[in-house]
Design a protein around this motif. Structure first.
Motif, mmCIF file in Angstrom:
data_model
loop_
_atom_site.group_PDB
_atom_site.id
_atom_site.type_symbol
_atom_site.label_atom_id
_atom_site.label_comp_id
_atom_site.label_asym_id
_atom_site.label_seq_id
_atom_site.Cartn_x
_atom_site.Cartn_y
_atom_site.Cartn_z
ATOM 1 N N TRP A 55 0.694 -1.396 0.077
ATOM 2 C CA TRP A 55 0.042 0.157 0.021
ATOM 3 C C TRP A 55 0.976 1.094 0.094
ATOM 4 O O TRP A 55 0.508 2.073 -0.628
ATOM 5 C CB TRP A 55 -1.043 0.010 1.253
ATOM 6 C CG TRP A 55 -1.987 -1.010 1.116
ATOM 7 C CD1 TRP A 55 -2.558 -1.731 0.045
ATOM 8 C CD2 TRP A 55 -2.582 -1.712 2.347
ATOM 9 N NE1 TRP A 55 -3.247 -2.674 0.409
ATOM 10 C CE2 TRP A 55 -3.390 -2.679 1.709
ATOM 11 C CE3 TRP A 55 -2.666 -1.363 3.491
ATOM 12 C CZ2 TRP A 55 -4.209 -3.404 2.626
ATOM 13 C CZ3 TRP A 55 -3.499 -2.112 4.468
ATOM 14 C CH2 TRP A 55 -4.267 -3.119 3.921
ATOM 15 N N ARG A 56 2.028 1.127 0.620
ATOM 16 C CA ARG A 56 2.981 2.439 0.803
ATOM 17 C C ARG A 56 3.500 2.294 -0.392
ATOM 18 O O ARG A 56 3.548 3.698 -1.055
ATOM 19 C CB ARG A 56 4.078 2.074 1.665
ATOM 20 C CG ARG A 56 4.900 3.416 2.004
ATOM 21 C CD ARG A 56 5.821 2.906 3.037
ATOM 22 N NE ARG A 56 5.365 2.747 4.271
ATOM 23 C CZ ARG A 56 5.845 1.639 5.197
ATOM 24 N NH1 ARG A 56 7.128 1.370 4.925
ATOM 25 N NH2 ARG A 56 5.454 1.387 6.384
ATOM 26 N N ALA A 57 3.904 1.466 -1.342
ATOM 27 C CA ALA A 57 4.532 1.706 -2.795
ATOM 28 C C ALA A 57 3.291 2.169 -3.533
ATOM 29 O O ALA A 57 3.482 3.109 -4.573
ATOM 30 C CB ALA A 57 4.878 0.192 -3.167
ATOM 31 N N ALA A 58 2.048 1.747 -3.400
ATOM 32 C CA ALA A 58 1.096 2.408 -4.300
ATOM 33 C C ALA A 58 0.806 3.826 -4.042
ATOM 34 O O ALA A 58 0.556 4.412 -5.062
ATOM 35 C CB ALA A 58 -0.095 1.434 -3.942
ATOM 36 N N LEU A 59 0.845 4.036 -2.688
ATOM 37 C CA LEU A 59 0.530 5.525 -2.508
ATOM 38 C C LEU A 59 1.704 6.312 -3.139
ATOM 39 O O LEU A 59 1.473 7.429 -3.405
ATOM 40 C CB LEU A 59 0.450 5.564 -1.081
ATOM 41 C CG LEU A 59 0.356 7.227 -0.409
ATOM 42 C CD1 LEU A 59 -1.140 7.735 -0.946
ATOM 43 C CD2 LEU A 59 0.567 7.015 1.036
ATOM 44 N N HIS A 60 2.920 5.744 -2.980
ATOM 45 C CA HIS A 60 4.247 6.589 -3.332
ATOM 46 C C HIS A 60 3.875 6.758 -5.037
ATOM 47 O O HIS A 60 4.177 7.986 -5.554
ATOM 48 C CB HIS A 60 5.350 5.817 -3.103
ATOM 49 C CG HIS A 60 6.473 6.212 -3.713
ATOM 50 N ND1 HIS A 60 7.129 7.670 -3.400
ATOM 51 C CD2 HIS A 60 7.364 6.093 -4.506
ATOM 52 C CE1 HIS A 60 8.235 7.963 -3.898
ATOM 53 N NE2 HIS A 60 8.436 6.976 -4.807
ATOM 54 N N ARG A 61 3.430 5.866 -5.663
ATOM 55 C CA ARG A 61 3.304 5.837 -7.202
ATOM 56 C C ARG A 61 2.229 6.772 -7.317
ATOM 57 O O ARG A 61 2.468 7.673 -8.229
ATOM 58 C CB ARG A 61 2.913 4.457 -7.810
ATOM 59 C CG ARG A 61 4.064 3.548 -7.904
ATOM 60 C CD ARG A 61 3.829 2.439 -8.819
ATOM 61 N NE ARG A 61 2.601 1.539 -8.220
ATOM 62 C CZ ARG A 61 2.462 0.438 -7.271
ATOM 63 N NH1 ARG A 61 3.727 0.291 -7.120
ATOM 64 N NH2 ARG A 61 1.288 0.043 -7.288
ATOM 65 N N LEU A 62 1.086 6.903 -6.674
ATOM 66 C CA LEU A 62 -0.168 7.926 -6.827
ATOM 67 C C LEU A 62 0.725 9.208 -6.690
ATOM 68 O O LEU A 62 0.361 10.212 -7.343
ATOM 69 C CB LEU A 62 -1.122 7.515 -6.111
ATOM 70 C CG LEU A 62 -2.278 8.144 -6.135
ATOM 71 C CD1 LEU A 62 -2.833 8.066 -7.305
ATOM 72 C CD2 LEU A 62 -3.271 7.930 -4.979
ATOM 73 N N LEU A 63 1.160 9.439 -5.649
ATOM 74 C CA LEU A 63 1.818 10.807 -5.312
ATOM 75 C C LEU A 63 2.879 11.244 -6.436
ATOM 76 O O LEU A 63 2.844 12.308 -6.639
ATOM 77 C CB LEU A 63 2.371 10.774 -3.832
ATOM 78 C CG LEU A 63 1.191 10.755 -2.747
ATOM 79 C CD1 LEU A 63 1.867 10.658 -1.243
ATOM 80 C CD2 LEU A 63 0.287 11.757 -2.821
ATOM 81 N N ALA A 64 3.488 10.560 -6.753
ATOM 82 C CA ALA A 64 4.674 10.567 -7.962
ATOM 83 C C ALA A 64 4.054 11.092 -9.154
ATOM 84 O O ALA A 64 4.685 11.929 -9.795
ATOM 85 C CB ALA A 64 5.492 9.667 -7.831
ATOM 86 N N ARG A 65 3.079 10.711 -9.352
ATOM 87 C CA ARG A 65 2.085 10.760 -10.511
ATOM 88 C C ARG A 65 1.481 12.340 -10.607
ATOM 89 O O ARG A 65 0.821 12.847 -11.492
ATOM 90 C CB ARG A 65 1.266 10.089 -11.207
ATOM 91 C CG ARG A 65 1.705 8.685 -11.589
ATOM 92 C CD ARG A 65 0.949 7.813 -12.305
ATOM 93 N NE ARG A 65 -0.134 7.583 -11.183
ATOM 94 C CZ ARG A 65 -1.277 6.693 -11.452
ATOM 95 N NH1 ARG A 65 -1.236 6.041 -12.481
ATOM 96 N NH2 ARG A 65 -2.173 6.536 -10.537
ATOM 97 N N GLY A 66 1.595 13.008 -9.420
ATOM 98 C CA GLY A 66 0.986 14.180 -9.005
ATOM 99 C C GLY A 66 -0.625 14.196 -8.745
ATOM 100 O O GLY A 66 -1.345 15.153 -8.777
ATOM 101 N N GLY A 67 -0.880 12.867 -8.200
ATOM 102 C CA GLY A 67 -2.109 12.972 -7.465
ATOM 103 C C GLY A 67 -3.275 12.518 -8.478
ATOM 104 O O GLY A 67 -4.404 12.245 -8.162
ATOM 105 N N ALA A 68 -2.954 12.494 -9.698
ATOM 106 C CA ALA A 68 -4.091 11.773 -10.725
ATOM 107 C C ALA A 68 -3.655 10.764 -11.565
ATOM 108 O O ALA A 68 -2.575 10.453 -11.447
ATOM 109 C CB ALA A 68 -4.031 13.057 -11.718
#
Length: 68
Positions: A55-68
């Motif tokens: 989940w932490r990795a998925a959240l990191h990927r999501l935030l790295a894309r700019g939240g969208a």
């Protein structure tokens, strides 16, 4: 039929036959989630990826894309 209703029926049946009662519903849910997490981390290591919490990795990927 809900899980509680099925549990009560199973408990009644085992009491009639003298067997041990079944485990209550939801008793092993946390253990199942932990096992799934360990399984994913194990396969991440085999594939050469980071073994951090998925989940932490998925959240990191999501935030790295700019939240969208």
């Amino acid at each position: 039929m809900t899980a509680i209703e099925q549990y009560l029926i199973d408990t009644y049946r085992t009491a009639q036959h003298g067997g041990p009662p079944p485990p209550p519903p939801g008793r092993d849910d946390v253990a199942a989630v932990r096992a799934a997490r360990c399984y994913e981390q194990f396969h991440a290591v085999l594939e050469g990826r980071s073994a951090h919490h998925p989940w932490r990795a998925a959240l990191h990927r999501l935030l790295a894309r700019g939240g969208a």
